[in-house]
Write a protein that holds these residues in place. Structure first.
Motif, PDB file in Angstrom:
ATOM      1  N   MET A  91       0.817  -1.210   0.000  1.00  0.00           N
ATOM      2  CA  MET A  91       0.000   0.000   0.000  1.00  0.00           C
ATOM      3  C   MET A  91       0.849   1.258   0.000  1.00  0.00           C
ATOM      4  SD  MET A  91      -3.046  -1.043  -0.302  1.00  0.00           S
ATOM      5  CE  MET A  91      -4.076   0.352   0.160  1.00  0.00           C
ATOM      6  N   CYS A  92       2.057   1.158   0.525  1.00  0.00           N
ATOM      7  CA  CYS A  92       2.949   2.321   0.551  1.00  0.00           C
ATOM      8  C   CYS A  92       3.803   2.432  -0.714  1.00  0.00           C
ATOM      9  CB  CYS A  92       3.851   2.249   1.784  1.00  0.00           C
ATOM     10  SG  CYS A  92       2.986   2.366   3.365  1.00  0.00           S
ATOM     11  N   VAL A  93       4.467   1.330  -1.096  1.00  0.00           N
ATOM     12  CA  VAL A  93       5.398   1.419  -2.225  1.00  0.00           C
ATOM     13  C   VAL A  93       4.678   1.597  -3.548  1.00  0.00           C
ATOM     14  CG1 VAL A  93       7.211   0.152  -1.015  1.00  0.00           C
ATOM     15  CG2 VAL A  93       5.604  -1.104  -2.473  1.00  0.00           C
ATOM     16  N   ASN A  94       3.486   1.021  -3.697  1.00  0.00           N
ATOM     17  CA  ASN A  94       2.734   1.230  -4.933  1.00  0.00           C
ATOM     18  C   ASN A  94       2.329   2.685  -5.099  1.00  0.00           C
ATOM     19  OD1 ASN A  94       2.868  -1.448  -5.739  1.00  0.00           O
ATOM     20  ND2 ASN A  94       0.840  -1.983  -4.951  1.00  0.00           N
ATOM     21  N   ASP A  95       2.151   3.378  -3.977  1.00  0.00           N
ATOM     22  CA  ASP A  95       1.762   4.786  -4.045  1.00  0.00           C
ATOM     23  C   ASP A  95       2.905   5.687  -4.483  1.00  0.00           C
ATOM     24  OD1 ASP A  95      -0.878   4.442  -3.421  1.00  0.00           O
ATOM     25  OD2 ASP A  95      -0.781   5.353  -1.434  1.00  0.00           O
ATOM     26  N   ILE A  96       4.149   5.301  -4.225  1.00  0.00           N
ATOM     27  CA  ILE A  96       5.240   6.182  -4.644  1.00  0.00           C
ATOM     28  C   ILE A  96       5.816   5.788  -6.004  1.00  0.00           C
ATOM     29  CG2 ILE A  96       5.812   6.721  -2.245  1.00  0.00           C
ATOM     30  CD1 ILE A  96       8.394   5.112  -2.594  1.00  0.00           C
ATOM     31  N   VAL A  97       5.670   4.528  -6.387  1.00  0.00           N
ATOM     32  CA  VAL A  97       6.194   4.134  -7.688  1.00  0.00           C
ATOM     33  C   VAL A  97       5.402   4.787  -8.812  1.00  0.00           C
ATOM     34  CG1 VAL A  97       4.812   2.030  -8.134  1.00  0.00           C
ATOM     35  CG2 VAL A  97       7.171   2.169  -8.955  1.00  0.00           C
ATOM     36  N   VAL A  98       4.136   5.154  -8.556  1.00  0.00           N
ATOM     37  CA  VAL A  98       3.355   5.821  -9.610  1.00  0.00           C
ATOM     38  C   VAL A  98       3.934   7.187  -9.960  1.00  0.00           C
ATOM     39  CG1 VAL A  98       1.227   4.598  -8.996  1.00  0.00           C
ATOM     40  CG2 VAL A  98       1.679   6.858  -8.021  1.00  0.00           C
ATOM     41  N   GLN A  99       4.780   7.732  -9.103  1.00  0.00           N
ATOM     42  CA  GLN A  99       5.450   8.995  -9.412  1.00  0.00           C
ATOM     43  C   GLN A  99       6.860   8.771  -9.936  1.00  0.00           C
ATOM     44  OE1 GLN A  99       4.387  10.484  -5.360  1.00  0.00           O
ATOM     45  NE2 GLN A  99       3.790  12.333  -6.447  1.00  0.00           N
ATOM     46  N   GLY A 100       7.185   7.508 -10.189  1.00  0.00           N
ATOM     47  CA  GLY A 100       8.495   7.179 -10.724  1.00  0.00           C
ATOM     48  C   GLY A 100       9.559   6.994  -9.669  1.00  0.00           C
ATOM     49  N   ALA A 101       9.155   6.914  -8.396  1.00  0.00           N
ATOM     50  CA  ALA A 101      10.122   6.842  -7.310  1.00  0.00           C
ATOM     51  C   ALA A 101      10.513   5.405  -6.979  1.00  0.00           C
ATOM     52  CB  ALA A 101       9.561   7.520  -6.062  1.00  0.00           C
ATOM     53  N   GLU A 102      11.792   5.203  -6.740  1.00  0.00           N
ATOM     54  CA  GLU A 102      12.306   3.913  -6.286  1.00  0.00           C
ATOM     55  C   GLU A 102      12.210   3.854  -4.763  1.00  0.00           C
ATOM     56  OE1 GLU A 102      16.549   1.524  -5.840  1.00  0.00           O
ATOM     57  OE2 GLU A 102      16.498   3.544  -6.710  1.00  0.00           O
ATOM     58  N   PRO A 103      11.505   2.880  -4.205  1.00  0.00           N
ATOM     59  CA  PRO A 103      11.447   2.766  -2.742  1.00  0.00           C
ATOM     60  C   PRO A 103      12.830   2.433  -2.178  1.00  0.00           C
ATOM     61  CG  PRO A 103       9.719   1.466  -3.799  1.00  0.00           C
ATOM     62  CD  PRO A 103      10.682   1.862  -4.866  1.00  0.00           C
ATOM     63  N   LEU A 104      13.269   3.208  -1.194  1.00  0.00           N
ATOM     64  CA  LEU A 104      14.579   2.996  -0.583  1.00  0.00           C
ATOM     65  C   LEU A 104      14.485   2.194   0.709  1.00  0.00           C
ATOM     66  CD1 LEU A 104      16.130   6.552  -1.060  1.00  0.00           C
ATOM     67  CD2 LEU A 104      16.593   4.494  -2.415  1.00  0.00           C
TER      68      LEU A 104
END
Length: 356
Positions: A91-104
């Motif tokens: 629920m968290c990483v899918n929300d930031i990958v839509v902006q092109g962000a790599e989860p760290l």
């Protein structure tokens, strides 16, 4: 001398020894979900992550926080706790990958009334697995034992992730234009939304048991409901290496009709052909069992689509081939058209051909 008993924290319901045993159990799980940039082991006051800013021209940090919601009720009922951690990360990483962000990295918060080290370790095993799937580090967390705050055997979960994207690579939907194509990537179930309605329909209205297997389901109802949310990070980054993606939407609470507009310019709307993908059996059981109107289905549930991509016309066929090669199931589900000021930004076509 006083005859009064010397009270301890354990007498009040907090078992420090159980907490220490829990930490020992999860050390290998945390180590499994690590990255070279992590500088600390579990047990410190804070997690240290060496951020290599020189890898980016203009790095932008992107963050997201979320929980699992009432899906936890199913985990309690089934006494199965090794999958909800995957939901938490997803629920968290899918929300930031839509902006092109790599989860760290990822941090979790686990609160319960009475600490059960083995059960809590199962939860963290799921969180660790989710981080492995997303390629991020489980850098730390907090476990709170709070007697009287939760019913016996119950707990709550929350999580937080930080990712990075170069400023020039941020995907915000601003380039979306009329004629672009909408691709839907399949979910594998309800993911982590709509469970309050799902439990009401399935368990109360229909009177089903979690061990039942309604027609159309390939597994018992409880197993189908506990399927963890898909993590799309690796798939998205594979696509971004070779294709242009103008906008993405993680289909969570609000469904297609409320999540897609979050990435659309005001002059654009998306017309979704609701006949363009098969509706999974679990959703149809819910729709029929609860006599749920189509509009409510598309607003409450993901209805079989977990991630939406908006791509330039003419690239959709190649992208669909790539997605199939990556093991994803995906369809062209719509297109971008012009939106007038007073129009809704998502139009669902084909509903009249489906039963209400």
């Amino acid at each position: 001398m006083s005859d009064k008993k010397e009270l301890t924290y354990k007498d009040a319901g907090v078992d420090i020894d159980a907490g220490n045993r829990f930490v020992d159990l999860i050390k290998p799980l945390v180590k499994r979900a690590s990255r070279p940039e992590v500088l600390t082991d579990i047990g410190g006051f804070g997690g240290l992550f060496s951020f290599h800013a020189d890898k980016y021209r203009n790095p932008v940090l992107v963050s997201s926080t979320d929980g699992v919601g009432t899906k936890l009720k199913l985990a309690f009922m089934m006494d199965r706790h090794d999958t909800v951690g995957i939901d938490l990360v997803a629920m968290c990483v899918n929300d930031i990958v839509v902006q092109g962000a790599e989860p760290l990295f990822f941090l979790d918060y686990l609160a319960t009334g009475k600490l059960a080290p083995e059960k809590m370790a199962d939860i963290v095993a799921g969180i660790s697995e989710g981080c492995v799937q997303a390629g991020c580090a489980l850098i730390g967390g907090e476990t709170a034992e709070m007697p009287g705050m939760y019913a016996d055997g119950e707990y709550d979960l929350a999580g937080f992730t930080v990712g990075v994207v170069d400023n020039s690579s941020i995907i915000d939907g601003s380039d979306i234009t009329v004629g672009d194509v909408v691709i839907g990537i399949a979910s594998n179930g309800l993911h982590s939304n709509g469970y309050s309605l799902a439990r009401k329909v399935l368990l109360e209205v229909m009177g089903l048991d979690l061990t039942d297997r309604p027609a159309g389901l390939e597994q018992p109802l409880g197993e189908a409901l506990l399927k963890p949310t898909r993590i799309y990070v690796r798939t998205i980054f594979n696509l971004l290496r070779d294709f242009t993606i103008k906008g993405m939407a993680h289909i969570t609470g609000g469904g297609l009709v409320e999540n897609i507009p979050r990435v659309l310019p005001r002059h654009c709307r998306v017309v979704i052909d609701t006949r363009s993908w098969p509706k999974p059996a679990l959703f149809e059981i819910l729709r029929e069992g609860g006599n749920i109107a189509p509009a409510e289905m598309y607003r409450t549930f993901n209805y079989g689509i977990g991630m939406v991509l908006i791509v330039p016309a003419g690239t959709d066929e190649e992208i669909l081939l790539r997605l199939n090669g990556l093991g994803e199931t995906a369809w062209r589900i719509g297109e971008v058209t012009t939106c007038e000021e007073d129009e809704e930004q998502v139009v669902l076509s084909g509903l009249e051909r489906r039963k209400a």
